[in-house]
Design a protein around this motif. Sequence first.
Motif, PDB file in Angstrom:
ATOM      1  N   ASP A   1       0.821  -1.211   0.000  1.00 18.49           N
ATOM      2  CA  ASP A   1       0.000   0.000   0.000  1.00 18.49           C
ATOM      3  C   ASP A   1       0.857   1.264   0.000  1.00 18.49           C
ATOM      4  O   ASP A   1       1.955   1.285   0.576  1.00 18.49           O
ATOM      5  N   ASP A   2       0.325   2.313  -0.575  1.00 22.75           N
ATOM      6  CA  ASP A   2       0.788   3.701  -0.398  1.00 22.75           C
ATOM      7  C   ASP A   2       1.952   4.124  -1.292  1.00 22.75           C
ATOM      8  O   ASP A   2       2.534   5.188  -1.083  1.00 22.75           O
TER       9      ASP A   2
ATOM     10  N   HIS B   1      -6.198   3.392  -4.555  1.00 26.96           N
ATOM     11  CA  HIS B   1      -6.238   3.486  -3.083  1.00 26.96           C
ATOM     12  C   HIS B   1      -6.651   4.915  -2.734  1.00 26.96           C
ATOM     13  O   HIS B   1      -6.126   5.507  -1.815  1.00 26.96           O
TER      14      HIS B   1
ATOM     15  N   HIS C   1      -5.737   9.643  -0.160  1.00 25.75           N
ATOM     16  CA  HIS C   1      -5.617   8.790   1.029  1.00 25.75           C
ATOM     17  C   HIS C   1      -6.456   9.281   2.207  1.00 25.75           C
ATOM     18  O   HIS C   1      -6.138   9.063   3.369  1.00 25.75           O
TER      19      HIS C   1
HETATM   20 ZN    ZN Z   1      -2.834   3.359   2.731  1.00 23.10          ZN
END
Ligand code: ZN
Length: 251
Positions: free
Chosen positions: A90-91, A155, A159
């Motif tokens: 993720d991220d 995603h 965020h």
């Molecule tokens: Zn995240």
Amino acid sequence: MSLIRNKITRNIKSLALLGLNYLSPGGTAILMYHSVGRNKIFFTVKPEDFQKQMACLSAKGYSVVPLARLAEMIKNKEEFPRKTVVLTFDDSFEDNYSNVFPVLKKYNFPATFFVATDFIGKDQKNESTGIFFKTLSWPQIKEMSESGLIDFEPHTSTHRELTGISLEEAKKEILDSKRAIEEGLGKKCHFFAYPRGKYDEEIIKILKENGFLAAVTVNPGRVRKTSDLLKLPRQSIDSLTYKLQFLHKIL
Ligand SMILES: [Zn+2]
């Protein structure tokens, strides 16, 4: 009676930690990583630990399958083959290119990278530590996507926690990030990761209405053939995951 039960549970747990598959609690693990590097963010895994974890999956004969394959198995109510695992990141940390991608190529392990699309190519500040980190650039994302090993999925754009904003804003976060990846890579996106694992039925409805097949949470646990495709649990791997815990999480 409870003493005996505790003893049995303890013994089963220690055998499970040794990797004995006949005691597998069943289901399949979706592993959740973030940064793999040397910063002081708690979820960051050291590169040497990550290499050992991938070597462990390989040595134990695990089959690392794309998230899309797992979703298909759930949809078709197929039995999961033993020793199956899914990798997610993720991220969009830049170290996913420098420290993760070469290892995944070495073992030919597929993975899904969930990207907050407004972060691409811009330094970001980790909110809990104040540490700045580099994010993936579009050329890195394109190279990894073209390798056929890494599937990029949305995603959100920024965020933000989707349950803390209006439904219109949440829909925009979801659809803008989906569109950015689809246009940037010339592919369709069908999977989503909820920022900080926050979702509710209205958010799920937006996903269903916009062609998403599955979404991952941060709820710990194993995926089973009866799992809700839009609430898939993940096993988090972070700086505190020592070897026996890793073995337990992939069982
Ligand atoms: Zn995240």
